[in-house]
Write an enzyme that holds these catalytic residues in place. Structure first.
Site, PDB file in Angstrom:
ATOM      1  CE1 TYR A  75       3.746   4.713   4.550  1.00 44.55           C
ATOM      2  CE2 TYR A  75       1.587   5.679   4.946  1.00 44.55           C
ATOM      3  CZ  TYR A  75       2.361   4.597   4.601  1.00 44.55           C
ATOM      4  OH  TYR A  75       1.764   3.398   4.306  1.00 44.55           O
ATOM      5  CE  LYS A  96      16.320  10.042   7.036  1.00 44.29           C
ATOM      6  NZ  LYS A  96      17.743  10.080   7.333  1.00 44.29           N
ATOM      7  CG  ASP A 155       8.456  19.050  19.352  1.00 46.21           C
ATOM      8  OD1 ASP A 155       8.762  17.870  19.540  1.00 46.21           O
ATOM      9  OD2 ASP A 155       9.279  19.968  19.219  1.00 46.21           O
ATOM     10  N   GLY A 192       0.829  -1.205   0.000  1.00 43.84           N
ATOM     11  CA  GLY A 192       0.000   0.000   0.000  1.00 43.84           C
ATOM     12  C   GLY A 192       0.860   1.250   0.000  1.00 43.84           C
ATOM     13  CG  ASP A 240      -5.039   7.386  14.357  1.00 46.66           C
ATOM     14  OD1 ASP A 240      -6.263   7.644  14.389  1.00 46.66           O
ATOM     15  OD2 ASP A 240      -4.367   7.417  13.316  1.00 46.66           O
TER      16      ASP A 240
HETATM   17  O1  3AM Z   1      -3.836  -0.053   1.702  1.00 45.01           O
HETATM   18  P1  3AM Z   1      -4.298  -1.209   2.540  1.00 45.01           P
HETATM   19  O2  3AM Z   1      -5.354  -0.880   3.499  1.00 45.01           O
HETATM   20  O3  3AM Z   1      -4.565  -2.452   1.763  1.00 45.01           O
HETATM   21  O4  3AM Z   1      -3.001  -2.154   6.070  1.00 45.01           O
HETATM   22  C1  3AM Z   1      -1.989  -1.330   5.571  1.00 45.01           C
HETATM   23  C2  3AM Z   1      -2.368  -0.669   4.275  1.00 45.01           C
HETATM   24  O5  3AM Z   1      -3.025  -1.595   3.455  1.00 45.01           O
HETATM   25  C3  3AM Z   1      -0.779  -2.139   5.119  1.00 45.01           C
HETATM   26  O6  3AM Z   1      -0.097  -1.284   4.232  1.00 45.01           O
HETATM   27  C4  3AM Z   1      -1.029  -0.411   3.622  1.00 45.01           C
HETATM   28  C5  3AM Z   1      -0.530   1.025   3.752  1.00 45.01           C
HETATM   29  O7  3AM Z   1      -0.449   1.404   5.096  1.00 45.01           O
HETATM   30  N1  3AM Z   1       0.122  -2.496   6.214  1.00 45.01           N
HETATM   31  C6  3AM Z   1       0.697  -1.645   7.104  1.00 45.01           C
HETATM   32  N2  3AM Z   1       1.467  -2.328   7.971  1.00 45.01           N
HETATM   33  C7  3AM Z   1       1.382  -3.658   7.614  1.00 45.01           C
HETATM   34  C8  3AM Z   1       1.926  -4.872   8.139  1.00 45.01           C
HETATM   35  N3  3AM Z   1       2.725  -4.843   9.218  1.00 45.01           N
HETATM   36  C9  3AM Z   1       0.525  -3.761   6.481  1.00 45.01           C
HETATM   37  N4  3AM Z   1       0.224  -4.932   5.899  1.00 45.01           N
HETATM   38  C10 3AM Z   1       0.777  -6.044   6.451  1.00 45.01           C
HETATM   39  N5  3AM Z   1       1.599  -6.024   7.530  1.00 45.01           N
END
Ligand code: 3AM
Length: 370
Positions: free
Chosen positions: A37, A59, A366, A33, A149
Protein backbone atom coordinates in the site's frame (compact mmCIF):
# COMPACT_ATOMS: atom_id res chain seq x y z
CA UNK A 1 -9.25 16.80 14.74
CA UNK A 2 -9.69 15.58 11.18
CA UNK A 3 -8.78 17.71 8.23
CA UNK A 4 -8.95 17.15 4.53
CA UNK A 5 -6.21 18.67 2.46
CA UNK A 6 -5.88 19.19 -1.29
CA UNK A 7 -2.57 20.32 -2.67
CA UNK A 8 -3.08 23.50 -4.66
CA UNK A 9 -0.45 24.19 -7.29
CA UNK A 10 -0.40 27.57 -8.91
CA UNK A 11 0.79 26.98 -12.51
CA UNK A 12 2.35 30.40 -12.84
CA UNK A 13 4.07 30.07 -9.47
CA UNK A 14 3.31 33.71 -8.78
CA UNK A 15 2.17 32.98 -5.28
CA UNK A 16 3.57 30.13 -3.28
CA UNK A 17 1.28 27.10 -3.12
CA UNK A 18 -0.04 25.74 0.15
CA UNK A 19 2.42 23.34 1.68
CA UNK A 20 1.56 19.80 2.57
CA UNK A 21 0.39 19.90 6.22
CA UNK A 22 2.50 16.84 6.96
CA UNK A 23 5.61 18.85 6.13
CA UNK A 24 4.32 21.88 7.99
CA UNK A 25 3.30 20.11 11.18
CA UNK A 26 5.48 17.02 11.36
CA UNK A 27 9.14 16.08 11.27
CA UNK A 28 9.72 12.68 9.67
CA UNK A 29 12.07 10.65 11.87
CA UNK A 30 12.32 7.23 10.21
CA UNK A 31 10.56 4.67 8.04
CA UNK A 32 9.06 1.93 10.26
CA UNK A 33 7.91 -0.44 7.56
CA UNK A 34 6.80 -0.81 3.96
CA UNK A 35 3.96 -2.73 2.39
CA UNK A 36 2.19 -3.00 -0.96
CA UNK A 37 0.00 0.00 0.00
CA UNK A 38 2.87 2.40 0.79
CA UNK A 39 4.78 2.93 4.01
CA UNK A 40 4.56 3.70 7.72
CA UNK A 41 6.83 6.39 9.19
CA UNK A 42 7.64 7.56 12.69
CA UNK A 43 6.97 11.29 12.87
CA UNK A 44 7.11 14.05 15.49
CA UNK A 45 4.45 16.73 15.80
CA UNK A 46 6.57 19.90 15.81
CA UNK A 47 4.35 21.99 18.05
CA UNK A 48 3.05 19.33 20.43
CA UNK A 49 6.40 17.51 20.57
CA UNK A 50 4.73 14.08 20.47
CA UNK A 51 5.65 11.01 18.43
CA UNK A 52 3.03 9.61 16.05
CA UNK A 53 2.87 7.07 13.21
CA UNK A 54 2.22 8.28 9.66
CA UNK A 55 0.75 5.77 7.21
CA UNK A 56 1.23 6.97 3.63
CA UNK A 57 -1.01 5.17 1.12
CA UNK A 58 -0.13 5.61 -2.55
CA UNK A 59 -3.20 6.50 -4.61
CA UNK A 60 -1.57 5.02 -7.73
CA UNK A 61 -2.09 1.58 -6.16
CA UNK A 62 -5.83 2.13 -6.11
CA UNK A 63 -7.35 2.67 -9.51
CA UNK A 64 -11.11 2.24 -9.15
CA UNK A 65 -13.64 4.14 -7.07
CA UNK A 66 -14.35 0.92 -5.14
CA UNK A 67 -10.71 0.71 -4.09
CA UNK A 68 -10.58 4.33 -3.00
CA UNK A 69 -13.79 3.75 -1.07
CA UNK A 70 -11.94 1.10 0.92
CA UNK A 71 -9.45 3.64 2.27
CA UNK A 72 -12.26 6.02 3.18
CA UNK A 73 -13.95 3.05 4.86
CA UNK A 74 -10.89 2.48 7.07
CA UNK A 75 -10.94 6.14 8.09
CA UNK A 76 -14.68 6.24 8.76
CA UNK A 77 -14.39 3.13 10.96
CA UNK A 78 -11.42 4.47 12.88
CA UNK A 79 -13.42 7.61 13.60
CA UNK A 80 -16.21 5.54 15.18
CA UNK A 81 -14.02 3.43 17.48
CA UNK A 82 -12.61 4.90 20.66
CA UNK A 83 -10.96 2.42 22.98
CA UNK A 84 -7.66 2.23 24.92
CA UNK A 85 -6.74 -0.98 23.06
CA UNK A 86 -7.41 0.35 19.55
CA UNK A 87 -4.86 2.57 17.86
CA UNK A 88 -6.08 6.19 17.76
CA UNK A 89 -6.59 8.13 14.57
CA UNK A 90 -5.41 11.72 14.93
CA UNK A 91 -5.51 13.22 11.44
CA UNK A 92 -6.26 12.34 7.87
CA UNK A 93 -5.13 14.24 4.76
CA UNK A 94 -4.92 13.56 1.07
CA UNK A 95 -3.20 15.16 -1.89
CA UNK A 96 -3.09 14.08 -5.52
CA UNK A 97 -0.56 11.31 -4.83
CA UNK A 98 -1.27 9.93 -1.37
CA UNK A 99 -3.55 9.49 1.59
CA UNK A 100 -1.88 10.38 4.91
CA UNK A 101 -3.15 8.78 8.09
CA UNK A 102 -1.68 10.05 11.35
CA UNK A 103 -2.09 7.52 14.14
CA UNK A 104 -0.99 6.88 17.67
CA UNK A 105 2.58 5.47 17.64
CA UNK A 106 3.07 2.04 19.22
CA UNK A 107 6.68 1.87 20.38
CA UNK A 108 6.78 -1.80 21.40
CA UNK A 109 6.38 -3.38 17.92
CA UNK A 110 4.31 -6.47 17.21
CA UNK A 111 2.82 -8.45 20.11
CA UNK A 112 4.79 -11.63 19.42
CA UNK A 113 8.05 -9.68 19.16
CA UNK A 114 7.38 -8.11 22.56
CA UNK A 115 6.65 -11.54 24.07
CA UNK A 116 9.80 -13.01 22.54
CA UNK A 117 11.91 -10.35 24.25
CA UNK A 118 10.81 -11.84 27.57
CA UNK A 119 12.54 -14.82 29.13
CA UNK A 120 9.36 -16.45 30.39
CA UNK A 121 5.68 -16.16 29.64
CA UNK A 122 2.77 -17.23 31.80
CA UNK A 123 -0.97 -17.92 31.56
CA UNK A 124 -1.51 -14.77 33.61
CA UNK A 125 0.20 -12.67 30.95
CA UNK A 126 -1.74 -14.44 28.21
CA UNK A 127 -4.96 -13.65 30.11
CA UNK A 128 -3.97 -9.98 30.36
CA UNK A 129 -3.35 -9.82 26.63
CA UNK A 130 -6.62 -11.62 25.84
CA UNK A 131 -8.55 -9.30 28.17
CA UNK A 132 -7.27 -6.27 26.28
CA UNK A 133 -7.84 -7.85 22.86
CA UNK A 134 -11.35 -9.11 23.66
CA UNK A 135 -12.26 -5.78 25.20
CA UNK A 136 -11.23 -3.99 21.96
CA UNK A 137 -13.18 -6.49 19.83
CA UNK A 138 -16.26 -6.30 22.09
CA UNK A 139 -16.11 -2.50 21.69
CA UNK A 140 -16.05 -2.84 17.85
CA UNK A 141 -18.96 -5.32 17.90
CA UNK A 142 -20.94 -3.04 20.20
CA UNK A 143 -20.50 -0.32 17.56
CA UNK A 144 -21.53 -2.78 14.82
CA UNK A 145 -18.07 -3.05 13.32
CA UNK A 146 -16.43 -6.35 12.44
CA UNK A 147 -12.62 -6.22 12.14
CA UNK A 148 -12.22 -9.30 9.88
CA UNK A 149 -8.43 -9.44 10.12
CA UNK A 150 -7.65 -10.10 13.77
CA UNK A 151 -4.16 -11.60 13.75
CA UNK A 152 -0.92 -11.15 15.73
CA UNK A 153 0.58 -8.85 13.07
CA UNK A 154 -2.30 -6.45 13.73
CA UNK A 155 -1.66 -6.36 17.48
CA UNK A 156 0.98 -3.82 18.40
CA UNK A 157 2.39 -3.00 21.79
CA UNK A 158 2.52 0.41 23.32
CA UNK A 159 5.33 -0.31 25.68
CA UNK A 160 5.31 1.93 28.71
CA UNK A 161 8.50 0.69 30.20
CA UNK A 162 10.73 -2.08 28.91
CA UNK A 163 12.24 -2.59 32.37
CA UNK A 164 8.92 -2.94 34.10
CA UNK A 165 7.71 -5.18 31.27
CA UNK A 166 4.41 -3.39 31.26
CA UNK A 167 2.71 -3.02 27.95
CA UNK A 168 -0.59 -2.14 26.35
CA UNK A 169 -2.05 -4.02 23.38
CA UNK A 170 -3.32 -1.92 20.45
CA UNK A 171 -5.38 -3.33 17.58
CA UNK A 172 -4.40 -1.79 14.21
CA UNK A 173 -5.44 -2.05 10.57
CA UNK A 174 -9.15 -1.60 9.93
CA UNK A 175 -8.47 -1.82 6.17
CA UNK A 176 -10.89 -4.72 5.62
CA UNK A 177 -13.26 -4.00 8.51
CA UNK A 178 -16.87 -3.25 7.79
CA UNK A 179 -20.06 -2.05 9.46
CA UNK A 180 -22.76 -4.71 9.91
CA UNK A 181 -26.40 -4.83 10.86
CA UNK A 182 -27.59 -7.46 13.39
CA UNK A 183 -29.08 -9.94 10.92
CA UNK A 184 -26.72 -9.27 8.04
CA UNK A 185 -24.69 -12.15 6.64
CA UNK A 186 -21.34 -11.02 5.29
CA UNK A 187 -20.05 -12.86 2.25
CA UNK A 188 -16.57 -11.63 1.38
CA UNK A 189 -14.05 -14.42 2.00
CA UNK A 190 -11.22 -12.37 3.38
CA UNK A 191 -8.66 -12.65 6.16
CA UNK A 192 -5.44 -14.52 6.84
CA UNK A 193 -5.47 -18.35 6.56
CA UNK A 194 -4.37 -19.38 10.09
CA UNK A 195 -6.91 -17.07 11.75
CA UNK A 196 -9.89 -17.31 9.44
CA UNK A 197 -13.15 -18.78 10.77
CA UNK A 198 -14.79 -21.77 8.99
CA UNK A 199 -17.93 -19.79 8.13
CA UNK A 200 -15.78 -17.10 6.43
CA UNK A 201 -14.26 -19.79 4.19
CA UNK A 202 -17.81 -20.96 3.46
CA UNK A 203 -18.82 -17.36 2.63
CA UNK A 204 -21.67 -16.62 5.12
CA UNK A 205 -20.68 -15.08 8.40
CA UNK A 206 -21.18 -12.39 11.04
CA UNK A 207 -19.05 -10.63 13.69
CA UNK A 208 -18.39 -13.91 15.54
CA UNK A 209 -15.59 -14.54 13.00
CA UNK A 210 -13.46 -12.13 15.10
CA UNK A 211 -13.98 -14.29 18.21
CA UNK A 212 -12.70 -17.34 16.31
CA UNK A 213 -9.54 -15.40 15.36
CA UNK A 214 -9.08 -14.39 19.02
CA UNK A 215 -9.40 -18.10 19.95
CA UNK A 216 -6.63 -18.95 17.47
CA UNK A 217 -4.43 -16.22 18.98
CA UNK A 218 -5.05 -17.57 22.51
CA UNK A 219 -4.09 -21.07 21.34
CA UNK A 220 -0.82 -19.73 19.85
CA UNK A 221 -0.04 -17.67 22.98
CA UNK A 222 -0.19 -20.81 25.12
CA UNK A 223 1.73 -23.29 22.95
CA UNK A 224 3.63 -21.25 20.33
CA UNK A 225 2.08 -22.68 17.15
CA UNK A 226 -1.34 -22.35 15.46
CA UNK A 227 -4.17 -24.88 15.93
CA UNK A 228 -4.71 -25.29 12.18
CA UNK A 229 -1.42 -25.72 10.41
CA UNK A 230 -0.53 -26.68 6.85
CA UNK A 231 1.89 -26.13 3.99
CA UNK A 232 -0.49 -23.94 2.03
CA UNK A 233 -3.74 -22.03 2.47
CA UNK A 234 -5.90 -24.88 1.15
CA UNK A 235 -4.56 -27.46 3.58
CA UNK A 236 -5.06 -24.96 6.44
CA UNK A 237 -8.64 -24.30 5.27
CA UNK A 238 -9.37 -28.05 5.13
CA UNK A 239 -8.27 -28.44 8.75
CA UNK A 240 -10.31 -25.40 9.82
CA UNK A 241 -13.42 -26.75 8.08
CA UNK A 242 -12.96 -30.13 9.76
CA UNK A 243 -12.29 -28.42 13.11
CA UNK A 244 -9.13 -30.53 13.43
CA UNK A 245 -6.95 -29.37 16.31
CA UNK A 246 -5.65 -30.89 19.53
CA UNK A 247 -4.09 -30.22 22.91
CA UNK A 248 -1.88 -33.31 22.67
CA UNK A 249 1.66 -31.92 22.46
CA UNK A 250 3.91 -31.52 25.51
CA UNK A 251 3.40 -27.73 25.56
CA UNK A 252 -0.22 -28.30 26.65
CA UNK A 253 0.60 -30.54 29.62
CA UNK A 254 1.28 -27.54 31.89
CA UNK A 255 -1.67 -25.44 30.64
CA UNK A 256 -4.78 -25.18 32.83
CA UNK A 257 -8.02 -26.96 31.94
CA UNK A 258 -9.81 -23.58 32.18
CA UNK A 259 -7.64 -22.17 29.35
CA UNK A 260 -8.36 -25.18 27.12
CA UNK A 261 -12.09 -24.85 27.89
CA UNK A 262 -12.09 -21.21 26.80
CA UNK A 263 -10.26 -22.07 23.56
CA UNK A 264 -12.89 -24.76 22.86
CA UNK A 265 -15.67 -22.22 23.44
CA UNK A 266 -14.02 -19.71 21.08
CA UNK A 267 -13.22 -22.29 18.39
CA UNK A 268 -16.76 -23.65 18.14
CA UNK A 269 -17.39 -24.40 14.48
CA UNK A 270 -20.96 -23.06 14.50
CA UNK A 271 -20.98 -19.31 15.24
CA UNK A 272 -24.24 -19.65 17.21
CA UNK A 273 -22.45 -22.02 19.65
CA UNK A 274 -19.40 -19.74 19.91
CA UNK A 275 -19.01 -17.18 22.71
CA UNK A 276 -19.44 -13.51 21.91
CA UNK A 277 -16.43 -11.28 22.65
CA UNK A 278 -18.26 -9.88 25.70
CA UNK A 279 -19.02 -13.41 26.98
CA UNK A 280 -15.40 -14.48 26.50
CA UNK A 281 -14.35 -11.50 28.65
CA UNK A 282 -16.42 -12.91 31.49
CA UNK A 283 -15.02 -16.45 31.13
CA UNK A 284 -13.73 -18.22 34.29
CA UNK A 285 -10.19 -18.49 32.87
CA UNK A 286 -10.01 -14.74 32.29
CA UNK A 287 -11.37 -14.17 35.80
CA UNK A 288 -8.91 -16.61 37.33
CA UNK A 289 -5.76 -15.49 35.53
CA UNK A 290 -6.30 -11.81 34.70
CA UNK A 291 -4.85 -10.35 37.84
CA UNK A 292 -1.49 -8.97 36.83
CA UNK A 293 -0.92 -5.75 38.67
CA UNK A 294 -4.46 -4.50 38.32
CA UNK A 295 -6.43 -6.24 40.99
CA UNK A 296 -8.08 -8.79 38.73
CA UNK A 297 -11.06 -8.88 36.40
CA UNK A 298 -13.26 -6.85 38.70
CA UNK A 299 -10.95 -3.98 37.99
CA UNK A 300 -12.70 -3.11 34.74
CA UNK A 301 -14.09 0.21 33.62
CA UNK A 302 -17.80 0.79 33.10
CA UNK A 303 -17.75 -0.51 29.51
CA UNK A 304 -15.71 -3.58 30.39
CA UNK A 305 -12.48 -1.75 29.70
CA UNK A 306 -9.61 -3.38 31.49
CA UNK A 307 -6.81 -1.54 33.13
CA UNK A 308 -4.07 -1.78 30.57
CA UNK A 309 -1.18 -3.44 32.26
CA UNK A 310 0.46 -6.59 31.10
CA UNK A 311 3.31 -8.25 32.84
CA UNK A 312 3.09 -7.17 36.47
CA UNK A 313 3.23 -10.61 38.00
CA UNK A 314 0.53 -11.66 40.42
CA UNK A 315 1.63 -13.61 43.46
CA UNK A 316 1.53 -17.09 41.90
CA UNK A 317 2.84 -17.06 38.36
CA UNK A 318 3.64 -20.37 36.74
CA UNK A 319 5.66 -19.89 33.54
CA UNK A 320 4.55 -21.82 30.47
CA UNK A 321 6.70 -24.65 29.10
CA UNK A 322 9.98 -23.17 27.71
CA UNK A 323 9.43 -24.91 24.39
CA UNK A 324 6.25 -22.83 23.86
CA UNK A 325 8.46 -19.72 23.51
CA UNK A 326 10.82 -21.58 21.15
CA UNK A 327 7.84 -22.69 19.05
CA UNK A 328 6.52 -19.12 19.04
CA UNK A 329 9.89 -17.84 17.86
CA UNK A 330 9.97 -20.35 14.98
CA UNK A 331 6.38 -19.59 13.97
CA UNK A 332 6.92 -15.82 14.12
CA UNK A 333 10.14 -15.94 12.06
CA UNK A 334 8.48 -18.17 9.47
CA UNK A 335 5.56 -15.70 9.16
CA UNK A 336 7.94 -12.74 8.81
CA UNK A 337 9.76 -14.55 6.01
CA UNK A 338 6.49 -15.42 4.24
CA UNK A 339 5.40 -11.78 4.44
CA UNK A 340 8.70 -10.58 3.00
CA UNK A 341 8.38 -13.04 0.10
CA UNK A 342 4.75 -12.03 -0.52
CA UNK A 343 5.68 -8.31 -0.51
CA UNK A 344 8.47 -9.08 -3.00
CA UNK A 345 6.07 -11.00 -5.29
CA UNK A 346 3.44 -8.25 -5.05
CA UNK A 347 6.01 -5.62 -5.99
CA UNK A 348 7.22 -7.65 -8.98
CA UNK A 349 3.73 -8.28 -10.40
CA UNK A 350 2.87 -5.98 -13.27
CA UNK A 351 0.27 -3.30 -12.71
CA UNK A 352 -2.40 -5.10 -14.74
CA UNK A 353 -2.03 -8.30 -12.69
CA UNK A 354 -2.13 -6.34 -9.44
CA UNK A 355 -5.18 -4.42 -10.62
CA UNK A 356 -7.08 -7.58 -11.61
CA UNK A 357 -6.26 -9.26 -8.30
CA UNK A 358 -7.24 -6.27 -6.20
CA UNK A 359 -10.31 -5.48 -8.25
CA UNK A 360 -11.79 -8.94 -7.65
CA UNK A 361 -11.38 -8.42 -3.89
CA UNK A 362 -12.64 -4.86 -3.88
CA UNK A 363 -15.76 -5.63 -5.94
CA UNK A 364 -16.93 -8.08 -3.35
CA UNK A 365 -15.80 -5.79 -0.52
CA UNK A 366 -18.08 -3.16 -1.99
CA UNK A 367 -21.07 -5.53 -1.95
CA UNK A 368 -20.48 -6.29 1.78
CA UNK A 369 -20.10 -2.60 2.60
CA UNK A 370 -23.42 -1.62 0.95
O1 3AM B 1 7.26 -4.16 9.40
P1 3AM B 1 7.01 -4.26 10.88
O2 3AM B 1 6.26 -5.46 11.29
O3 3AM B 1 8.21 -3.99 11.72
O4 3AM B 1 3.83 -3.07 12.76
C1 3AM B 1 3.76 -2.37 11.55
C2 3AM B 1 4.80 -2.83 10.56
O5 3AM B 1 6.02 -3.03 11.22
C3 3AM B 1 4.18 -0.92 11.72
O6 3AM B 1 4.53 -0.50 10.42
C4 3AM B 1 4.99 -1.61 9.68
C5 3AM B 1 4.26 -1.67 8.35
O7 3AM B 1 2.89 -1.86 8.54
N1 3AM B 1 3.10 -0.06 12.21
C6 3AM B 1 1.86 0.09 11.67
N2 3AM B 1 1.14 0.96 12.39
C7 3AM B 1 1.95 1.38 13.43
C8 3AM B 1 1.77 2.27 14.54
N3 3AM B 1 0.59 2.90 14.72
C9 3AM B 1 3.21 0.74 13.30
N4 3AM B 1 4.21 0.93 14.17
C10 3AM B 1 3.97 1.78 15.20
N5 3AM B 1 2.80 2.43 15.38
Amino acid sequence: QLQKFRLVINPRMLVSHRRNPIEVNYEVLEVIGKGGYGEVKKVKHKELDVIRALKVIKKSRYKSQAELKMIKNEISIMKVVDHPNIVKLYEFFEDDENFYIIQEFCSGGQLFEAILKKKTFSENEAAEIMTQLLSAIAHCHQRKIVHRDVKPENLLIDQLSVDAEKFVVKVIDFGISTHFTPDQKLTLSIGTPYYVAPEVIEGQYNEKCDVWSCGVILYILLCGYPPFYGRDANSIYNKILKGEYSFNSKEWSSVSKAAKDLIKKMLQKLPQNRLTAAEALGDPWIKQFHRGGTGGPNNQGPAGTPQNRVGSPPTTVKPLCVSALTQLKNFHCERKLQQAVLAYIANSMNTKQQEDRLLAIFKQFDSDAD
